[in-house]
Motif scaffolding. Structure first.
Motif, PDB file in Angstrom:
ATOM      1  N   GLU A  45       7.069  -5.313   0.455  1.00 48.43           N
ATOM      2  CA  GLU A  45       6.317  -4.059   0.495  1.00 48.43           C
ATOM      3  C   GLU A  45       7.120  -2.848   0.026  1.00 48.43           C
ATOM      4  N   LEU A  48       7.213  -2.300  -3.776  1.00 44.76           N
ATOM      5  CA  LEU A  48       6.041  -1.690  -4.395  1.00 44.76           C
ATOM      6  C   LEU A  48       6.153  -0.168  -4.364  1.00 44.76           C
ATOM      7  N   ASN A  90       0.171  -1.729  -8.111  1.00 47.99           N
ATOM      8  CA  ASN A  90       0.759  -1.927  -6.786  1.00 47.99           C
ATOM      9  C   ASN A  90      -0.303  -2.236  -5.735  1.00 47.99           C
ATOM     10  N   LYS A  91      -1.457  -1.615  -5.857  1.00 48.23           N
ATOM     11  CA  LYS A  91      -2.535  -1.881  -4.901  1.00 48.23           C
ATOM     12  C   LYS A  91      -2.986  -3.336  -4.983  1.00 48.23           C
ATOM     13  N   THR A  94      -0.210  -5.505  -3.541  1.00 50.01           N
ATOM     14  CA  THR A  94      -0.223  -5.381  -2.086  1.00 50.01           C
ATOM     15  C   THR A  94      -1.231  -6.359  -1.477  1.00 50.01           C
TER      16      THR A  94
END
Length: 296
Positions: A45, A48, A90-91, A94
């Protein structure tokens, strides 16, 4: 033999028989693997967030040092606009990382005889993943086979959450090895090519900025020396983040090998090769945790 001794003798055999008719399921190995997989997803995480930071920091740093009339607010706004594509990717990543975490959570719940929970946040995952490209190219990060395997795992996890599954469900999950490989390879590729690519851009930029400061130091030595000190601190931070990426890649390899052995030796609780591999995975995760703390 008294009743307590007899019960202690019979309990492991009865437990093994109740878990799987074909042999004793290695639930300790499943728990170990799942726990370390959860720690790996937690370590991903910050990378990111770090990729977005690398993009904006690179732009702001250059503007602050080279622009004649530096406007911090305007530069920050321009950097945010420039880095929008990274935020979008990145979303998606994720969500993919979250799917791996969901997989590990489900394995843990099944091993502990609990009803798995399902977050239900993976709708549209296939379409989202199809938009992610490798840094600096139009090459997609996922081919059709990987996309199908990943969405198949997501669908399977949602089905498991609707019923109190038996231990055989763990074997079904372990059989989704193609999806686990696709997810973990994608996370590793993103860390190595996209995130690390931005780090390389930062490093190249720092070299140029240091040269600019050498020239500026002839007329404004105090300001130049102060900024050189800042650049040195940032160079050290980037180096620490590079080490975190390497530790992450090592952990991915150990995870994949652990998954393959658990799938192969699920009914062999005393297998030495599996125990050794799980230990290697745990050591890799411990180093990853250490590097992540230093980097972020």
């Amino acid at each position: 033999m008294n009743r307590l001794s007899l019960a202690a003798t019979l309990k492991p055999a009865l437990l093994c028989g109740s878990l799987l008719l074909g042999g004793c399921a290695n639930l300790a190995a499943v728990n170990s693997y799942a726990s370390d997989t959860q720690r790996l997803t937690a370590a991903f995480e910050p990378m990111l967030a770090g990729s977005s930071h690398s993009c904006t920091a690179k732009y702001l740093r250059k503007k602050a040092i080279t622009a004649r009339d530096f406007d911090a607010a305007a530069a920050e706004k321009a950097a945010a606009t420039l880095c929008v594509p990274i935020e979008a990717d990145n979303k998606v990543m994720t969500k993919l990382n979250g799917l791996l975490g969901q997989y590990a959570d489900t394995l843990t719940a099944l091993a502990d005889e609990q009803l798995p929970s399902y977050k239900g946040e993976f709708g549209g995952l296939k379409d989202s993943l199809a938009t992610v490209k490798r840094k600096g190219s139009d090459e997609p990060l996922f081919d059709d086979g990987k996309l199908s395997a990943i969405t198949g795992l997501a669908a399977h996890l949602s089905r498991i959450a609707t019923q109190l599954a038996q231990k055989a469900a763990i074997r079904d999950l372990l059989d989704h090895e193609v999806a686990v490989l696709a997810i973990t390879n994608a996370l590793n590729d993103y860390a190595q090519h996209n995130y690390r690519g931005w780090q390389k851009d930062e490093q190249r930029e720092l070299v140029l900025l240091r040269e600019a400061l050498d020239n500026a130091g002839k007329t404004e030595p105090l300001a130049a020396n102060y900024l050189k000190t800042q650049l040195l601190a940032e160079e050290k931070q980037i180096a620490a983040r590079e080490q975190a990426v390497e530790a992450f890649s090592t952990s991915i390899r150990e995870l994949q090998q652990a998954h393959a052995l658990i799938k192969q030796k699920y009914d062999q609780p005393d297998d030495k090769a599996l125990a050794a591999q799980l230990k290697q995975f745990a050591l890799a995760i411990a180093k990853l945790d250490q590097q992540a703390k230093a980097a972020f």
